[in-house]
Write a protein that holds these residues in place. Structure first.
Motif, PDB file in Angstrom:
ATOM      1  N   LYS A   1       0.799  -1.233   0.000  1.00  0.00           N
ATOM      2  CA  LYS A   1       0.000   0.000   0.000  1.00  0.00           C
ATOM      3  C   LYS A   1       0.829   1.281   0.000  1.00  0.00           C
ATOM      4  O   LYS A   1       0.288   2.368   0.206  1.00  0.00           O
ATOM      5  CB  LYS A   1      -0.989   0.015   1.186  1.00  0.00           C
ATOM      6  CG  LYS A   1      -1.986  -1.121   1.174  1.00  0.00           C
ATOM      7  CD  LYS A   1      -2.909  -1.075   2.384  1.00  0.00           C
ATOM      8  CE  LYS A   1      -3.912   0.064   2.303  1.00  0.00           C
ATOM      9  NZ  LYS A   1      -4.867  -0.104   1.175  1.00  0.00           N
TER      10      LYS A   1
ATOM     11  N   ASP B   1      -1.745  -1.229 -11.723  1.00  0.00           N
ATOM     12  CA  ASP B   1      -2.603  -1.800 -10.683  1.00  0.00           C
ATOM     13  C   ASP B   1      -2.922  -0.812  -9.565  1.00  0.00           C
ATOM     14  O   ASP B   1      -3.587  -1.150  -8.587  1.00  0.00           O
ATOM     15  CB  ASP B   1      -1.962  -3.058 -10.085  1.00  0.00           C
ATOM     16  CG  ASP B   1      -0.605  -2.770  -9.437  1.00  0.00           C
ATOM     17  OD1 ASP B   1      -0.077  -1.672  -9.643  1.00  0.00           O
ATOM     18  OD2 ASP B   1      -0.085  -3.664  -8.741  1.00  0.00           O
ATOM     19  N   ALA B   2      -2.450   0.437  -9.694  1.00  0.00           N
ATOM     20  CA  ALA B   2      -2.750   1.462  -8.698  1.00  0.00           C
ATOM     21  C   ALA B   2      -4.071   2.119  -9.072  1.00  0.00           C
ATOM     22  O   ALA B   2      -4.153   2.861 -10.056  1.00  0.00           O
ATOM     23  CB  ALA B   2      -1.632   2.486  -8.628  1.00  0.00           C
ATOM     24  N   THR B   3      -5.106   1.835  -8.314  1.00  0.00           N
ATOM     25  CA  THR B   3      -6.451   2.281  -8.683  1.00  0.00           C
ATOM     26  C   THR B   3      -7.011   3.357  -7.752  1.00  0.00           C
ATOM     27  O   THR B   3      -8.180   3.704  -7.848  1.00  0.00           O
ATOM     28  CB  THR B   3      -7.413   1.076  -8.686  1.00  0.00           C
ATOM     29  OG1 THR B   3      -7.396   0.468  -7.385  1.00  0.00           O
ATOM     30  CG2 THR B   3      -6.995   0.050  -9.734  1.00  0.00           C
ATOM     31  N   GLY B   4      -6.207   3.880  -6.844  1.00  0.00           N
ATOM     32  CA  GLY B   4      -6.697   4.890  -5.908  1.00  0.00           C
ATOM     33  C   GLY B   4      -7.231   6.116  -6.629  1.00  0.00           C
ATOM     34  O   GLY B   4      -6.752   6.495  -7.702  1.00  0.00           O
TER      35      GLY B   4
ATOM     36  N   PRO C   1       1.834   6.320 -11.717  1.00  0.00           N
ATOM     37  CA  PRO C   1       1.416   5.121 -10.973  1.00  0.00           C
ATOM     38  C   PRO C   1       1.452   3.873 -11.846  1.00  0.00           C
ATOM     39  O   PRO C   1       1.320   3.946 -13.069  1.00  0.00           O
ATOM     40  CB  PRO C   1      -0.013   5.459 -10.547  1.00  0.00           C
ATOM     41  CG  PRO C   1      -0.471   6.504 -11.512  1.00  0.00           C
ATOM     42  CD  PRO C   1       0.742   7.289 -11.887  1.00  0.00           C
ATOM     43  N   ARG C   2       1.632   2.729 -11.194  1.00  0.00           N
ATOM     44  CA  ARG C   2       1.559   1.453 -11.896  1.00  0.00           C
ATOM     45  C   ARG C   2       0.123   1.198 -12.357  1.00  0.00           C
ATOM     46  O   ARG C   2      -0.829   1.792 -11.847  1.00  0.00           O
ATOM     47  CB  ARG C   2       2.028   0.324 -10.981  1.00  0.00           C
ATOM     48  CG  ARG C   2       3.456   0.462 -10.490  1.00  0.00           C
ATOM     49  CD  ARG C   2       3.867  -0.787  -9.704  1.00  0.00           C
ATOM     50  NE  ARG C   2       2.979  -1.014  -8.581  1.00  0.00           N
ATOM     51  CZ  ARG C   2       3.214  -0.586  -7.340  1.00  0.00           C
ATOM     52  NH1 ARG C   2       4.310   0.103  -7.087  1.00  0.00           N
ATOM     53  NH2 ARG C   2       2.362  -0.831  -6.371  1.00  0.00           N
TER      54      ARG C   2
ATOM     55  N   TYR D   1      -5.233   9.017  -8.321  1.00  0.00           N
ATOM     56  CA  TYR D   1      -4.604   8.952  -9.635  1.00  0.00           C
ATOM     57  C   TYR D   1      -5.575   9.232 -10.783  1.00  0.00           C
ATOM     58  O   TYR D   1      -5.199   9.103 -11.955  1.00  0.00           O
ATOM     59  CB  TYR D   1      -3.938   7.587  -9.825  1.00  0.00           C
ATOM     60  CG  TYR D   1      -2.980   7.251  -8.703  1.00  0.00           C
ATOM     61  CD1 TYR D   1      -2.017   8.156  -8.281  1.00  0.00           C
ATOM     62  CD2 TYR D   1      -3.057   6.025  -8.036  1.00  0.00           C
ATOM     63  CE1 TYR D   1      -1.159   7.863  -7.239  1.00  0.00           C
ATOM     64  CE2 TYR D   1      -2.198   5.723  -6.999  1.00  0.00           C
ATOM     65  CZ  TYR D   1      -1.250   6.645  -6.594  1.00  0.00           C
ATOM     66  OH  TYR D   1      -0.398   6.347  -5.558  1.00  0.00           O
TER      67      TYR D   1
ATOM     68  N   THR E   1      -3.220   5.609  -1.003  1.00  0.00           N
ATOM     69  CA  THR E   1      -3.722   5.744   0.367  1.00  0.00           C
ATOM     70  C   THR E   1      -2.995   6.850   1.125  1.00  0.00           C
ATOM     71  O   THR E   1      -3.610   7.654   1.828  1.00  0.00           O
ATOM     72  CB  THR E   1      -3.578   4.414   1.122  1.00  0.00           C
ATOM     73  OG1 THR E   1      -4.247   3.383   0.398  1.00  0.00           O
ATOM     74  CG2 THR E   1      -4.168   4.513   2.515  1.00  0.00           C
TER      75      THR E   1
ATOM     76  N   ASP F   1      -0.269   3.153  -3.566  1.00  0.00           N
ATOM     77  CA  ASP F   1      -1.596   2.872  -4.120  1.00  0.00           C
ATOM     78  C   ASP F   1      -2.565   4.033  -3.935  1.00  0.00           C
ATOM     79  O   ASP F   1      -3.761   3.905  -4.192  1.00  0.00           O
ATOM     80  CB  ASP F   1      -2.178   1.603  -3.497  1.00  0.00           C
ATOM     81  CG  ASP F   1      -2.552   1.767  -2.031  1.00  0.00           C
ATOM     82  OD1 ASP F   1      -2.186   2.809  -1.430  1.00  0.00           O
ATOM     83  OD2 ASP F   1      -3.213   0.865  -1.484  1.00  0.00           O
TER      84      ASP F   1
END
Length: 398
Positions: A251, A319-322, A316-317, A325, A256, A254
C-alpha cells in the motif's frame, strides 16, 4: 548491622560494574579505522589474523552494477585489503572529495561493520559505517558551532488510516522561545525508508542548522513523516516491535498515503507555530517520496507553493487504482492555473528513473507548466538527495 550489609553489597555491585566497564574498554581493538589523512585519502584497517581475504565495499569506490527490486542499478564498489605481519588488514583510498561516505568490510565472504568505527547508519535493513571527509559540501553535513534546532519524534492521530502514527519534526533554533509563526517543509522519504531516513541518512538537522546560520535559508519547520501507511512507526519504534525492515511494504504507492496526507498537515498546523497558508507550505521527496510529492501536490492543487521532486518515481503502476490517480493531466493543469512559486526537479544522469523524469518534463513542457530542472552526476543515491536538499531549501519562502 543492616547498614554495614548495605554498604558491603553496594561496594561489590559497584566493583562489578567497574570490572565490566574495564573489560569492555580493554577488550576493544586499539586500531584507528578509518584514518582520514591531510590529503583526503583514508586508510581503513581490520584485525583478522586468520582470515583468508578481507575486502571493503563503499560508495567512495567506483560503482558496480547490481540487481535490485527496482532493476539494475549502480551499487558500491569493492577493493581488497592487504594483511601485514601482525594480522592487520589495510586499504588506503585515493583522495576523496568532500562528502559523507558509507562502507562495510567483507571478511571471507561475510559482510560486517567496522568494529573500530562506532558511527553507524541504517538504510532499509542494511547497517553500514559512515565517515565525513573535507569541507566544501560536506561542511553542511557537520555539526558546527552555530545555533541548533530541535529534533522531536511526535505521534499524530490519523483518522483516515485509523491509527496514531509517528513522525520526525525539526524546529529551527530559538523556536521554543519565539512567538513567531514559521513556514513548513514536508520532506518525504523513499521506498524502504521511514520517519528516520531523512534525519539520519539525509543529515537534515545539520543541513538546516548550517544553512540558517549562514543566512542562506529561512528559519522553517521540517516535517518528516512515515510514508508506509501500514506502519505506525519505523521498525522497532512502533507497536509491531522489532522486525526486519522491507524495501517496499504493501500500500505504499496505491494512493492511500496521498489521500490521507492532510491528517499530517492538520496535526502540524494545530500543534505548531506555523503560517498556515499555501505561500508558507513546501513539499519535497526523494524517489517514492518524490512520487508522493508529485501526486499530493496536484491532488491538493492549492496547498503548496513550493514542490520538489528528487529522483522521483513519476506515474502510478497499472494496478494502482486509488482515486488520487484519477485525471492526472487535469489536476496538474489546475495546479498550474492556481499558481505556485517553485516546481523543482532534480535527477542524476545515471539514475534508473532518468527516462521517466525526461518523459514527465516533456508532459509539463507540452502543458506549458513551468519548472526548474537540475541534472547532476551519479545515480539513485543519498549523495545526490542531500545535495538536492541543500539546493532546494534556500529557494523556499523568499
Amino acid at each position: 548491622m543492616k547498614r554495614h550489609f548495605l554498604w558491603t553489597f553496594l561496594s561489590i555491585f559497584l566493583i562489578g560494574i567497574q570490572a565490566n566497564a574495564q573489560e569492555s574498554l580493554f577488550g576493544a581493538q586499539q586500531i584507528t579505522s578509518p584514518e582520514i589523512h591531510d590529503n583526503s585519502t583514508v586508510t581503513f584497517r581490520f584485525a583478522a589474523p586468520n582470515a583468508k581475504s578481507v575486502q571493503i565495499t563503499g560508495d567512495f569506490l567506483p560503482a558496480e552494477k547490481m540487481d535490485t527490486p527496482m532493476g539494475q542499478m549502480d551499487g558500491p564498489g569493492k577493493a581488497d585489503l592487504v594483511k601485514d605481519d601482525k594480522g592487520i588488514w589495510s586499504f588506503t583510498s585515493t583522495p576523496l572529495s568532500p562528502e559523507l561516505y558509507s562502507y562495510s568490510f567483507i571478511v571471507d565472504g561475510l559482510k560486517v561493520t567496522d568494529p573500530n568505527n562506532p558511527f553507524l547508519i541504517r538504510d532499509v535493513a542494511s547497517v553500514t559505517n559512515v565517515f565525513l571527509v573535507g569541507e566544501g559540501q560536506a561542511a553542511l553535513y557537520r555539526v558546527k558551532d552555530v545555533p541548533h534546532g530541535t529534533v522531536a519524534r511526535r505521534w499524530y492521530d490519523s483518522p483516515g488510516l485509523g491509527m496514531d502514527r509517528r513522525l520526525t519534526i525539526y524546529t529551527p533554533p530559538g523556536y521554543e522561545k519565539s512567538n513567531e509563526q514559521f513556514p513548513v517543509l514536508y520532506l518525504l522519504h523513499g521506498a524502504g525508508g521511514d520517519e528516520e531516513a531523512w534525519i539520519a541518512l539525509g543529515r537534515t538537522a545539520q543541513i538546516m542548522d548550517n544553512l540558517i546560520a549562514q543566512g542562506k535559508a529561512k528559519p522553517m519547520i521540517v516535517v518528516m513523516p512515515n510514508g508506509n501507511v501500514i506502519q505506525d512507526a519505523a521498525p522497532g519504534e512502533g507497536n509491531e516491535g522489532m522486525y526486519k525492515p522491507q524495501f517496499m511494504v504493501p500500500k505504499t504507492m496505491d494512493g492511500t498515503y496521498e489521500a490521507n496526507f492532510m491528517d499530517i498537515v492538520k496535526f502540524v498546523e494545530s500543534n505548531y507555530q506555523v503560517k498556515a497558508d499555501k505561500a508558507h507550505r513546501a513539499i519535497a521527496g526523494l524517489s517514492m517520496g518524490g512520487y508522493h510529492t508529485m501526486h499530493i501536490s496536484r491532488y491538493y492543487p492549492n496547498m503548496f507553493d513550493y514542490i520538489g521532486l528528487f529522483s522521483a518515481a513519476i506515474m502510478p503502476r497499472e494496478d494502482a487504482t486509488g482515486k488520487v490517480y484519477n485525471d492526472i493531466d487535469g489536476t496538474l493543469k489546475t495546479q498550474m492555473d492556481n499558481g505556485y512559486k517553485l516546481y523543482w526537479i532534480g535527477i542524476g544522469k545515471t539514475d534508473f528513473l532518468y527516462d521517466a523524469n525526461k518523459e514527465y518534463r516533456a508532459k509539463l513542457d507540452s502543458m506549458g507548466m513551468p519548472y526548474k530542472y537540475v541534472e547532476s552526476e551519479g545515480g539513485h543515491i543519498w549523495r545526490n538527495w542531500r545535495v538536492y536538499l541543500t539546493q532546494f531549501v534556500p529557494q523556499l519562502f523568499n
